[in-house]
Write an enzyme that holds these catalytic residues in place. Sequence first.
Site, PDB file in Angstrom:
ATOM      1  N   GLY A 195       0.719  -1.129  -0.004  1.00 46.57           N
ATOM      2  CA  GLY A 195      -0.108   0.037  -0.004  1.00 46.57           C
ATOM      3  C   GLY A 195       0.856   1.393  -0.250  1.00 46.57           C
ATOM      4  O   GLY A 195       1.903   1.253  -0.531  1.00 46.57           O
ATOM      5  N   CYS A 196       0.431   2.237   0.711  1.00 47.41           N
ATOM      6  CA  CYS A 196       1.234   3.608   0.847  1.00 47.41           C
ATOM      7  C   CYS A 196       2.780   3.226   1.140  1.00 47.41           C
ATOM      8  O   CYS A 196       2.787   2.926   2.200  1.00 47.41           O
ATOM      9  CB  CYS A 196       0.598   4.256   1.807  1.00 47.41           C
ATOM     10  SG  CYS A 196       1.384   5.945   2.213  1.00 47.41           S
ATOM     11  N   PHE A 197       3.617   3.804   0.223  1.00 45.98           N
ATOM     12  CA  PHE A 197       5.093   3.395   0.762  1.00 45.98           C
ATOM     13  C   PHE A 197       5.534   4.391   1.813  1.00 45.98           C
ATOM     14  O   PHE A 197       6.549   3.913   2.400  1.00 45.98           O
ATOM     15  CB  PHE A 197       5.756   3.532  -0.692  1.00 45.98           C
ATOM     16  CG  PHE A 197       5.733   4.616  -1.484  1.00 45.98           C
ATOM     17  CD1 PHE A 197       5.146   6.014  -1.064  1.00 45.98           C
ATOM     18  CD2 PHE A 197       6.323   4.598  -2.834  1.00 45.98           C
ATOM     19  CE1 PHE A 197       5.128   7.001  -1.970  1.00 45.98           C
ATOM     20  CE2 PHE A 197       6.082   5.713  -3.744  1.00 45.98           C
ATOM     21  CZ  PHE A 197       5.482   6.901  -3.374  1.00 45.98           C
ATOM     22  N   TYR A 224      -3.023  11.244   7.836  1.00 50.43           N
ATOM     23  CA  TYR A 224      -3.352  10.298   6.759  1.00 50.43           C
ATOM     24  C   TYR A 224      -3.248   9.028   7.095  1.00 50.43           C
ATOM     25  O   TYR A 224      -4.505   8.172   6.711  1.00 50.43           O
ATOM     26  CB  TYR A 224      -2.159  10.357   5.497  1.00 50.43           C
ATOM     27  CG  TYR A 224      -2.259   9.206   4.728  1.00 50.43           C
ATOM     28  CD1 TYR A 224      -3.331   8.971   3.699  1.00 50.43           C
ATOM     29  CD2 TYR A 224      -1.164   8.192   4.939  1.00 50.43           C
ATOM     30  CE1 TYR A 224      -3.231   7.694   3.031  1.00 50.43           C
ATOM     31  CE2 TYR A 224      -1.243   7.159   4.272  1.00 50.43           C
ATOM     32  CZ  TYR A 224      -2.054   6.698   2.980  1.00 50.43           C
ATOM     33  OH  TYR A 224      -2.347   5.687   2.649  1.00 50.43           O
TER      34      TYR A 224
END
Length: 219
Positions: free
Chosen positions: A39-41, A196
């Site tokens: 997912g989000c790095f 986030y």
Amino acid sequence: MPIRNSIRVVLLAIVLFLGTIAQHKAHAAGTETLIVAGGCFWCVEADFEKVPGVIGAVSGYTGGKTKNPTYKEVSRGGTGHYEAVKITFNPSRVSREELLSMFFRSVDPTDAGGQFCDRGESYRTAIFVSDKAEKTLAEAAKAEAQATLGRKIVTPILSTQRFYKAEDYHQDYYKGKKLVITRAGPKSQASAYKFYRKSCGRDARVKQLWGSAAPFAGG
């Protein structure tokens, strides 16, 4: 300065230079790399840089066909690339098996469409391997995680392809001080990252799946 002394200085500089290169190679020889997509790095990088024995983690793109991809291109879709992280580690301090176990327990490996609030091909999970030995370890870690979770794991094990380092502003985003605009107003990168991560539900979902076995849930 006499010519003889000048030659000695040059030779000394060459010896020192070669010694530095030798030390660097010796150090590099004692490290290994693991490339994963979770997912989000930003999150994967932040998680694994906390692990003792991990020397560093770099955010980037891999698995696709587009050369020198940009974040905009990858996030838009169609490049085939994953947001991925290259983890460099000292195997005498932390093993590949341990890192793979942590990886599975830091994501939702049952989700084939992305991770948490991030949807689309670039946010899927994957493990990248460069040889048979690495593939065997990855398959064993996947089987163990699936048996523990009691649910089918869809994370693929793929052959390593070229890894493209992401843009500089993505590196170490989780501890950046630059001011950015978010839907909650202006924040430092570090604060924006925390906002986030929480709003995306990453830790909540990981805790739901893995409970106390989740190594990084909580930020």
